[in-house]
Design an enzyme around this catalytic site. Structure first.
Site, PDB file in Angstrom:
ATOM      1  N   ASP A 366      -7.638 -25.850  36.899  1.00  0.00           N
ATOM      2  CA  ASP A 366      -8.102 -27.095  36.295  1.00  0.00           C
ATOM      3  C   ASP A 366      -9.561 -27.265  36.711  1.00  0.00           C
ATOM      4  O   ASP A 366      -9.877 -27.182  37.891  1.00  0.00           O
ATOM      5  CB  ASP A 366      -7.246 -28.261  36.796  1.00  0.00           C
ATOM      6  N   ASN A 374     -19.042 -33.431  29.636  1.00  0.00           N
ATOM      7  CA  ASN A 374     -18.837 -34.072  28.327  1.00  0.00           C
ATOM      8  C   ASN A 374     -19.556 -35.400  28.261  1.00  0.00           C
ATOM      9  O   ASN A 374     -20.207 -35.722  27.270  1.00  0.00           O
ATOM     10  CB  ASN A 374     -17.343 -34.304  28.089  1.00  0.00           C
ATOM     11  N   HIS A 379     -19.846 -33.671  23.653  1.00  0.00           N
ATOM     12  CA  HIS A 379     -18.704 -32.766  23.530  1.00  0.00           C
ATOM     13  C   HIS A 379     -19.100 -31.396  22.986  1.00  0.00           C
ATOM     14  O   HIS A 379     -18.475 -30.400  23.320  1.00  0.00           O
ATOM     15  CB  HIS A 379     -17.628 -33.396  22.654  1.00  0.00           C
ATOM     16  N   ASP A 383     -17.976 -28.062  24.692  1.00  0.00           N
ATOM     17  CA  ASP A 383     -17.255 -26.971  24.013  1.00  0.00           C
ATOM     18  C   ASP A 383     -17.905 -25.623  24.313  1.00  0.00           C
ATOM     19  O   ASP A 383     -17.217 -24.619  24.534  1.00  0.00           O
ATOM     20  CB  ASP A 383     -17.248 -27.207  22.501  1.00  0.00           C
ATOM     21  N   ASP A 409      -9.248 -29.159  29.901  1.00  0.00           N
ATOM     22  CA  ASP A 409      -9.971 -28.294  30.832  1.00  0.00           C
ATOM     23  C   ASP A 409      -8.984 -27.540  31.715  1.00  0.00           C
ATOM     24  O   ASP A 409      -9.261 -27.235  32.854  1.00  0.00           O
ATOM     25  CB  ASP A 409     -10.950 -29.125  31.677  1.00  0.00           C
TER      26      ASP A 409
END
Ligand code: C2E
Ligand code: MG
Ligand code: MG
Length: 768
Positions: A366, A374, A379, A383, A409
């Site tokens: 994680d 972000n 975003h 990405d 994530d």
């Protein structure tokens, strides 16, 4: 459009009626002149229409214009000849120019497949060839039927040269083929955007031409046609002009979508073929021999059917290829993450299920604080970072093992080929992610917390249970300081098959968490100067009736994710306030009560009411309560959090920043939140081991806090050496196993740890 049609009909009728008056017995001069004029006018209209259009619409108008020009020039040639020699015999050679029109019409009609909007299973070229084959096949069959049904004495061909008969028949046959093609276009390709209107008008024109051409074929021996009989030629040319003037309808019908068009498409050509076959069979049965023409048509039909089948086979192969390609794409979409191209959760579970029973290991990663990227860069940038992370992850493991993105994530690696490599691979991943990512000139640092689980051989486990263990191990690593790897140890995960979110929701839904296994343990917070317990921290404990003991590092994050943490906090708060009086008895003095509150709650209503209610119920003075804010999630709105904190403080409650130095923007919080106490995270208190770095950090934090009038409590003190080192740096209070493990109320005893001898003056900072 209707008005145009009526005007056209009226003109044709007028011209014909006039012809009837002038040349009642079918003289040629008037008819030729009339056709010359109409043909020339129609050709010009087509060319004019083509000029203002482009593409297919322009092409077919030019083609028809060219056909009509050929037809008109041939008329002109006739006229010249008729003027020169009114009684001349008509020969086939003089007719050749007329064939330009049907040839051009054929090519014009073949433009229609170019305008089919949806991806038809066939290519335009194959559709065109199929259209021609089908038209010739149907026309040929109809011709064969007509040949065997029409009595020979209807045909007046005596004394006419064969070349003339053949030429006249060729017109009628060409018209039949064209009319069939129009019908096929209208019936089996109804979605063509070429415009049904011009095609239908073209069909009417072909019909009109066909009627006159057929009459001429039948009446060859009777000389010239009467004006009424040849009116079809005028009408045909005029209707083509009307077609050229029409605009295409916006959308074709979508019968094909229902499958009706496709069905017709397949069957239609074979209906007349079958009828002809039946006819020939009946005739043969009746002893009637096949004429050479019928035999020729039969062979032609057979050849065309074979050719048509070949096309259908090619189309089917193309279709099958597309279907399997589509299936492949769908399968890929269903099993892969569209952003990174990695396997998705479904594929990961499927392969994990298949690998269970054999040697296998799962790494569950994680990303730490990915939300920050972000939030700060948008975003789209997030990405791109995720894609770059996916590439690095893949480079860290063997290609045979499976890397997946399970969501947001979260990533996972299934090592079913090299399970022994799992732990090194996990460390390789951590190292690879520590390398900064440089994208568009921005440098990003991305950390990850990794949980590793390696099931015992033969252990009966489901894929979900294994994933939950990996998830639990990941949380352990996250809470022990991010950017690390934790191996699932077999304890504290809530049992192998526990569905924690579900069990937790069930336990808290009852409204009485204590009945569902929740308890509160207390851990002393001690003043170094005299080893007096000045406070206790209340810590939640949960023994699930189903899953057994569950570690707070596991159930608190789950509760936070599922929005249940408020219920736990309120239970602990209520119980702690109620126990405060008894604890004062244990420690022989009034003590402070520290209670943990999830940072997320600062933004939500209800916290102040819960605090007030707990204090009112227990009678604990507000000044004895300390709320520890643990920042497991970034505090989004520091300003409104600060307002809540200010109101609580105005009420008399004190606020502590928990795990200071391990969370998000520690200094920003210190700046914005008016807190009373800072709990220095255990990762920063190893001053005895790393005196230079940790010592410098501790000294700085202590200096800042002293300036801000904030008390510092050092966490995680397990050794007397550390307690002494911290005390020497000026830290006054600490908490850790050295002074006592968290324990239930009935097991608490005053500590018997000797105080690290310190100047008593420094204790003056503390209230008690
Ligand atoms: P925390 O608030 O920082 O609590 C201190 C944690 O450190 C406790 O873990 C405690 O057992 C552990 N600890 C204390 N001394 C030592 C030591 O010397 N060495 C080591 N290694 N650990 C020590 P615990 O009880 O497992 O709680 C973990 C975390 O769960 C807490 O960290 C807190 O953030 C959260 N938590 C516990 N109870 C509650 C609660 O009622 N509400 C909320 N929101 N969070 C809670
Ligand atoms: Mg705490
Ligand atoms: Mg803490």
């Amino acid at each position: 459009m209707t008005a145009r049609l009526f005007v056209t009909l009226a003109i044709v009728l007028g011209v014909t009626a006039l012809g009837e008056l002038i040349e009642p017995r079918g003289g040629r001069l008037y008819a030729d002149t009339a056709q010359l004029v109409v043909g020339a006018a129609a050709a010009s209209i087509c060319f004019a229409g083509a000029r203002s259009r482009a593409g297919v619409q322009r092409r077919w108008r030019l083609l028809i214009g060219a056909g009509l020009t050929g037809w008109t020039l041939n008329r002109l040639w006739w006229l010249v000849q008729d003027v020169a020699d009114p009684d001349r015999a008509i020969t086939a050679v003089t007719d050749i120019g007329f064939f330009v029109l049907p040839a051009c019409l054929l090519v014009a009609l073949l433009q229609a497949p170019y305008t089919r909007p949806r991806p038809a299973p066939t290519s335009v070229r194959r559709d065109q060839v199929a259209l021609v084959i089908d038209s010739v096949l149907i026309a040929g069959s109809l011709l064969a039927l007509a040949w065997s049904l029409v009595p020979r004495d209807w045909l007046h061909w005596d004394g006419r040269p064969t070349s003339l008969i053949v030429a006249a028949a060729a017109y009628a046959i060409a018209d039949l083929v064209l009319a069939t093609m129009v019908l096929l276009l209208l019936l089996t390709r109804p979605d063509s955007r070429a415009g049904r209107k011009p095609i239908a008008l073209g069909g009417l024109a072909v019909l009109a031409l066909g009627v006159s051409d057929t009459l001429r074929l039948v009446n060859l021996a009777d000389g010239a046609l009467s004006p009424w009989q040849s009116a079809g030629h005028l009408l045909g040319a005029a209707l083509l002009a009307v077609a050229a003037l029409s605009s295409p309808s916006a959308r074709g019908r979508t019968v094909a979508d229902s499958g009706e068009g496709e069905w017709l498409h397949l069957v239609l050509p074979y209906i007349p073929v079958t009828a002809t076959g039946v006819m020939i069979a009946i005739n043969s049965g009746a002893g009637k021999p096949l004429s050479p023409f019928e035999a020729y048509l039969g062979w032609l039909g057979l050849g065309l059917v074979v050719a048509r089948q070949m096309f259908t086979i090619v189309d089917n192969t193309v279709l099958l290829d597309r279907v399997s390609e589509g299936q492949r794409r769908l399968h890929h979409q269903a099993y892969h993450d569209p952003l990174t191209g990695l396997a998705n959760r479904a594929l990961f579970r499927e392969r994990l299920t298949g690998a269970l029973g054999g040697p296998v290991a799962v790494l569950f990663a994680d990303l730490d604080d990915f939300k920050l990227i972000n939030d700060s860069f948008g975003h789209a940038m997030g990405d791109r970072v995720l894609r770059a992370i996916a590439e690095r992850l893949q480079r860290c493991v063997s290609p045979a093992d499976l890397v997946a993105r399970l969501g947001g994530d979260e990533f996972a690696v299934l090592l079913d080929h090299t399970p022994a490599d799992a732990e090194p691979a996990g460390h390789r991943i951590l190292a690879a992610l520590r390398e900064p990512f440089v994208i568009d000139g921005h440098t990003f640092g991305v950390g990850a917390s990794i949980g590793l689980v390696v099931p015992e051989p033969g252990e009966p486990l489901t894929a979900d249970a294994l994933l939950r263990r990996a998830d639990a191990a990941m949380y352990v690593s996250k809470r022990r300081g991010k950017g690390a790897l934790a191996r699932y140890s077999g304890t504290g995960d809530g049992g192998p098959n526990a569905d924690l979110p579900h069990l937790l929701a069930e336990a808290l839904a009852s409204g009485e968490p204590s009945r569902a296994g929740f308890e509160v343990f207390y851990q002393p917070i001690v003043r170094f100067a005299d080893a007096a317990t000045v406070a206790v921290e209340a810590l939640a404990r949960w023994t699930s009736p189903v899953a057994g003991p569950v570690h707070p590092d596991v159930f608190v994050p789950v509760a936070e994710r599922t929005g249940l943490v408020g219920a736990i906090d309120d239970f602990v708060l209520g119980r702690a306030c109620a126990d405060a009086a008894a604890l004062s008895v244990v420690y022989g003095r009034p003590i402070d009560m520290h209670v943990n509150v999830s940072a997320a709650r600062l933004g939500r209503p209800g916290l102040e009411e819960s605090v007030a209610a707990a204090l009112a119920r227990s009678g604990l003075p507000a000044a004895r309560l300390v709320l520890e804010i643990t920042e497991t999630h970034r505090i989004q709105d520091l300003a409104s959090a600060a307002a809540v904190v200010a109101r609580l403080r105005a009420y008399g409650v004190r606020i502590a920043l928990d795990d200071f130095g391990s969370g998000f923007n520690a200094l920003a919080q210190l700046h914005s939140l008016p807190v009373d106490i800072v709990k220095l995270d255990a990762t920063l208190t190893d001053v005895d081991i790393a005196p230079d770095r940790a010592g410098a950090l501790c000294r700085s934090v202590l200096a800042i806090c002293t300036d801000l009038d904030i008390v510092v409590v050092a966490e995680g003190i397990e050794t007397a050496a550390r307690a002494r080192a911290l005390a020497e740096l000026g830290c006054l209070v600490g908490q850790g196993y050295l002074f006592g493990q968290p324990a239930p109320l009935h097991r608490l005893r005053p500590p018997s740890i000797p105080s690290p001898s310190l100047p008593p003056s420094s204790a003056a900072h503390l209230a008690n």
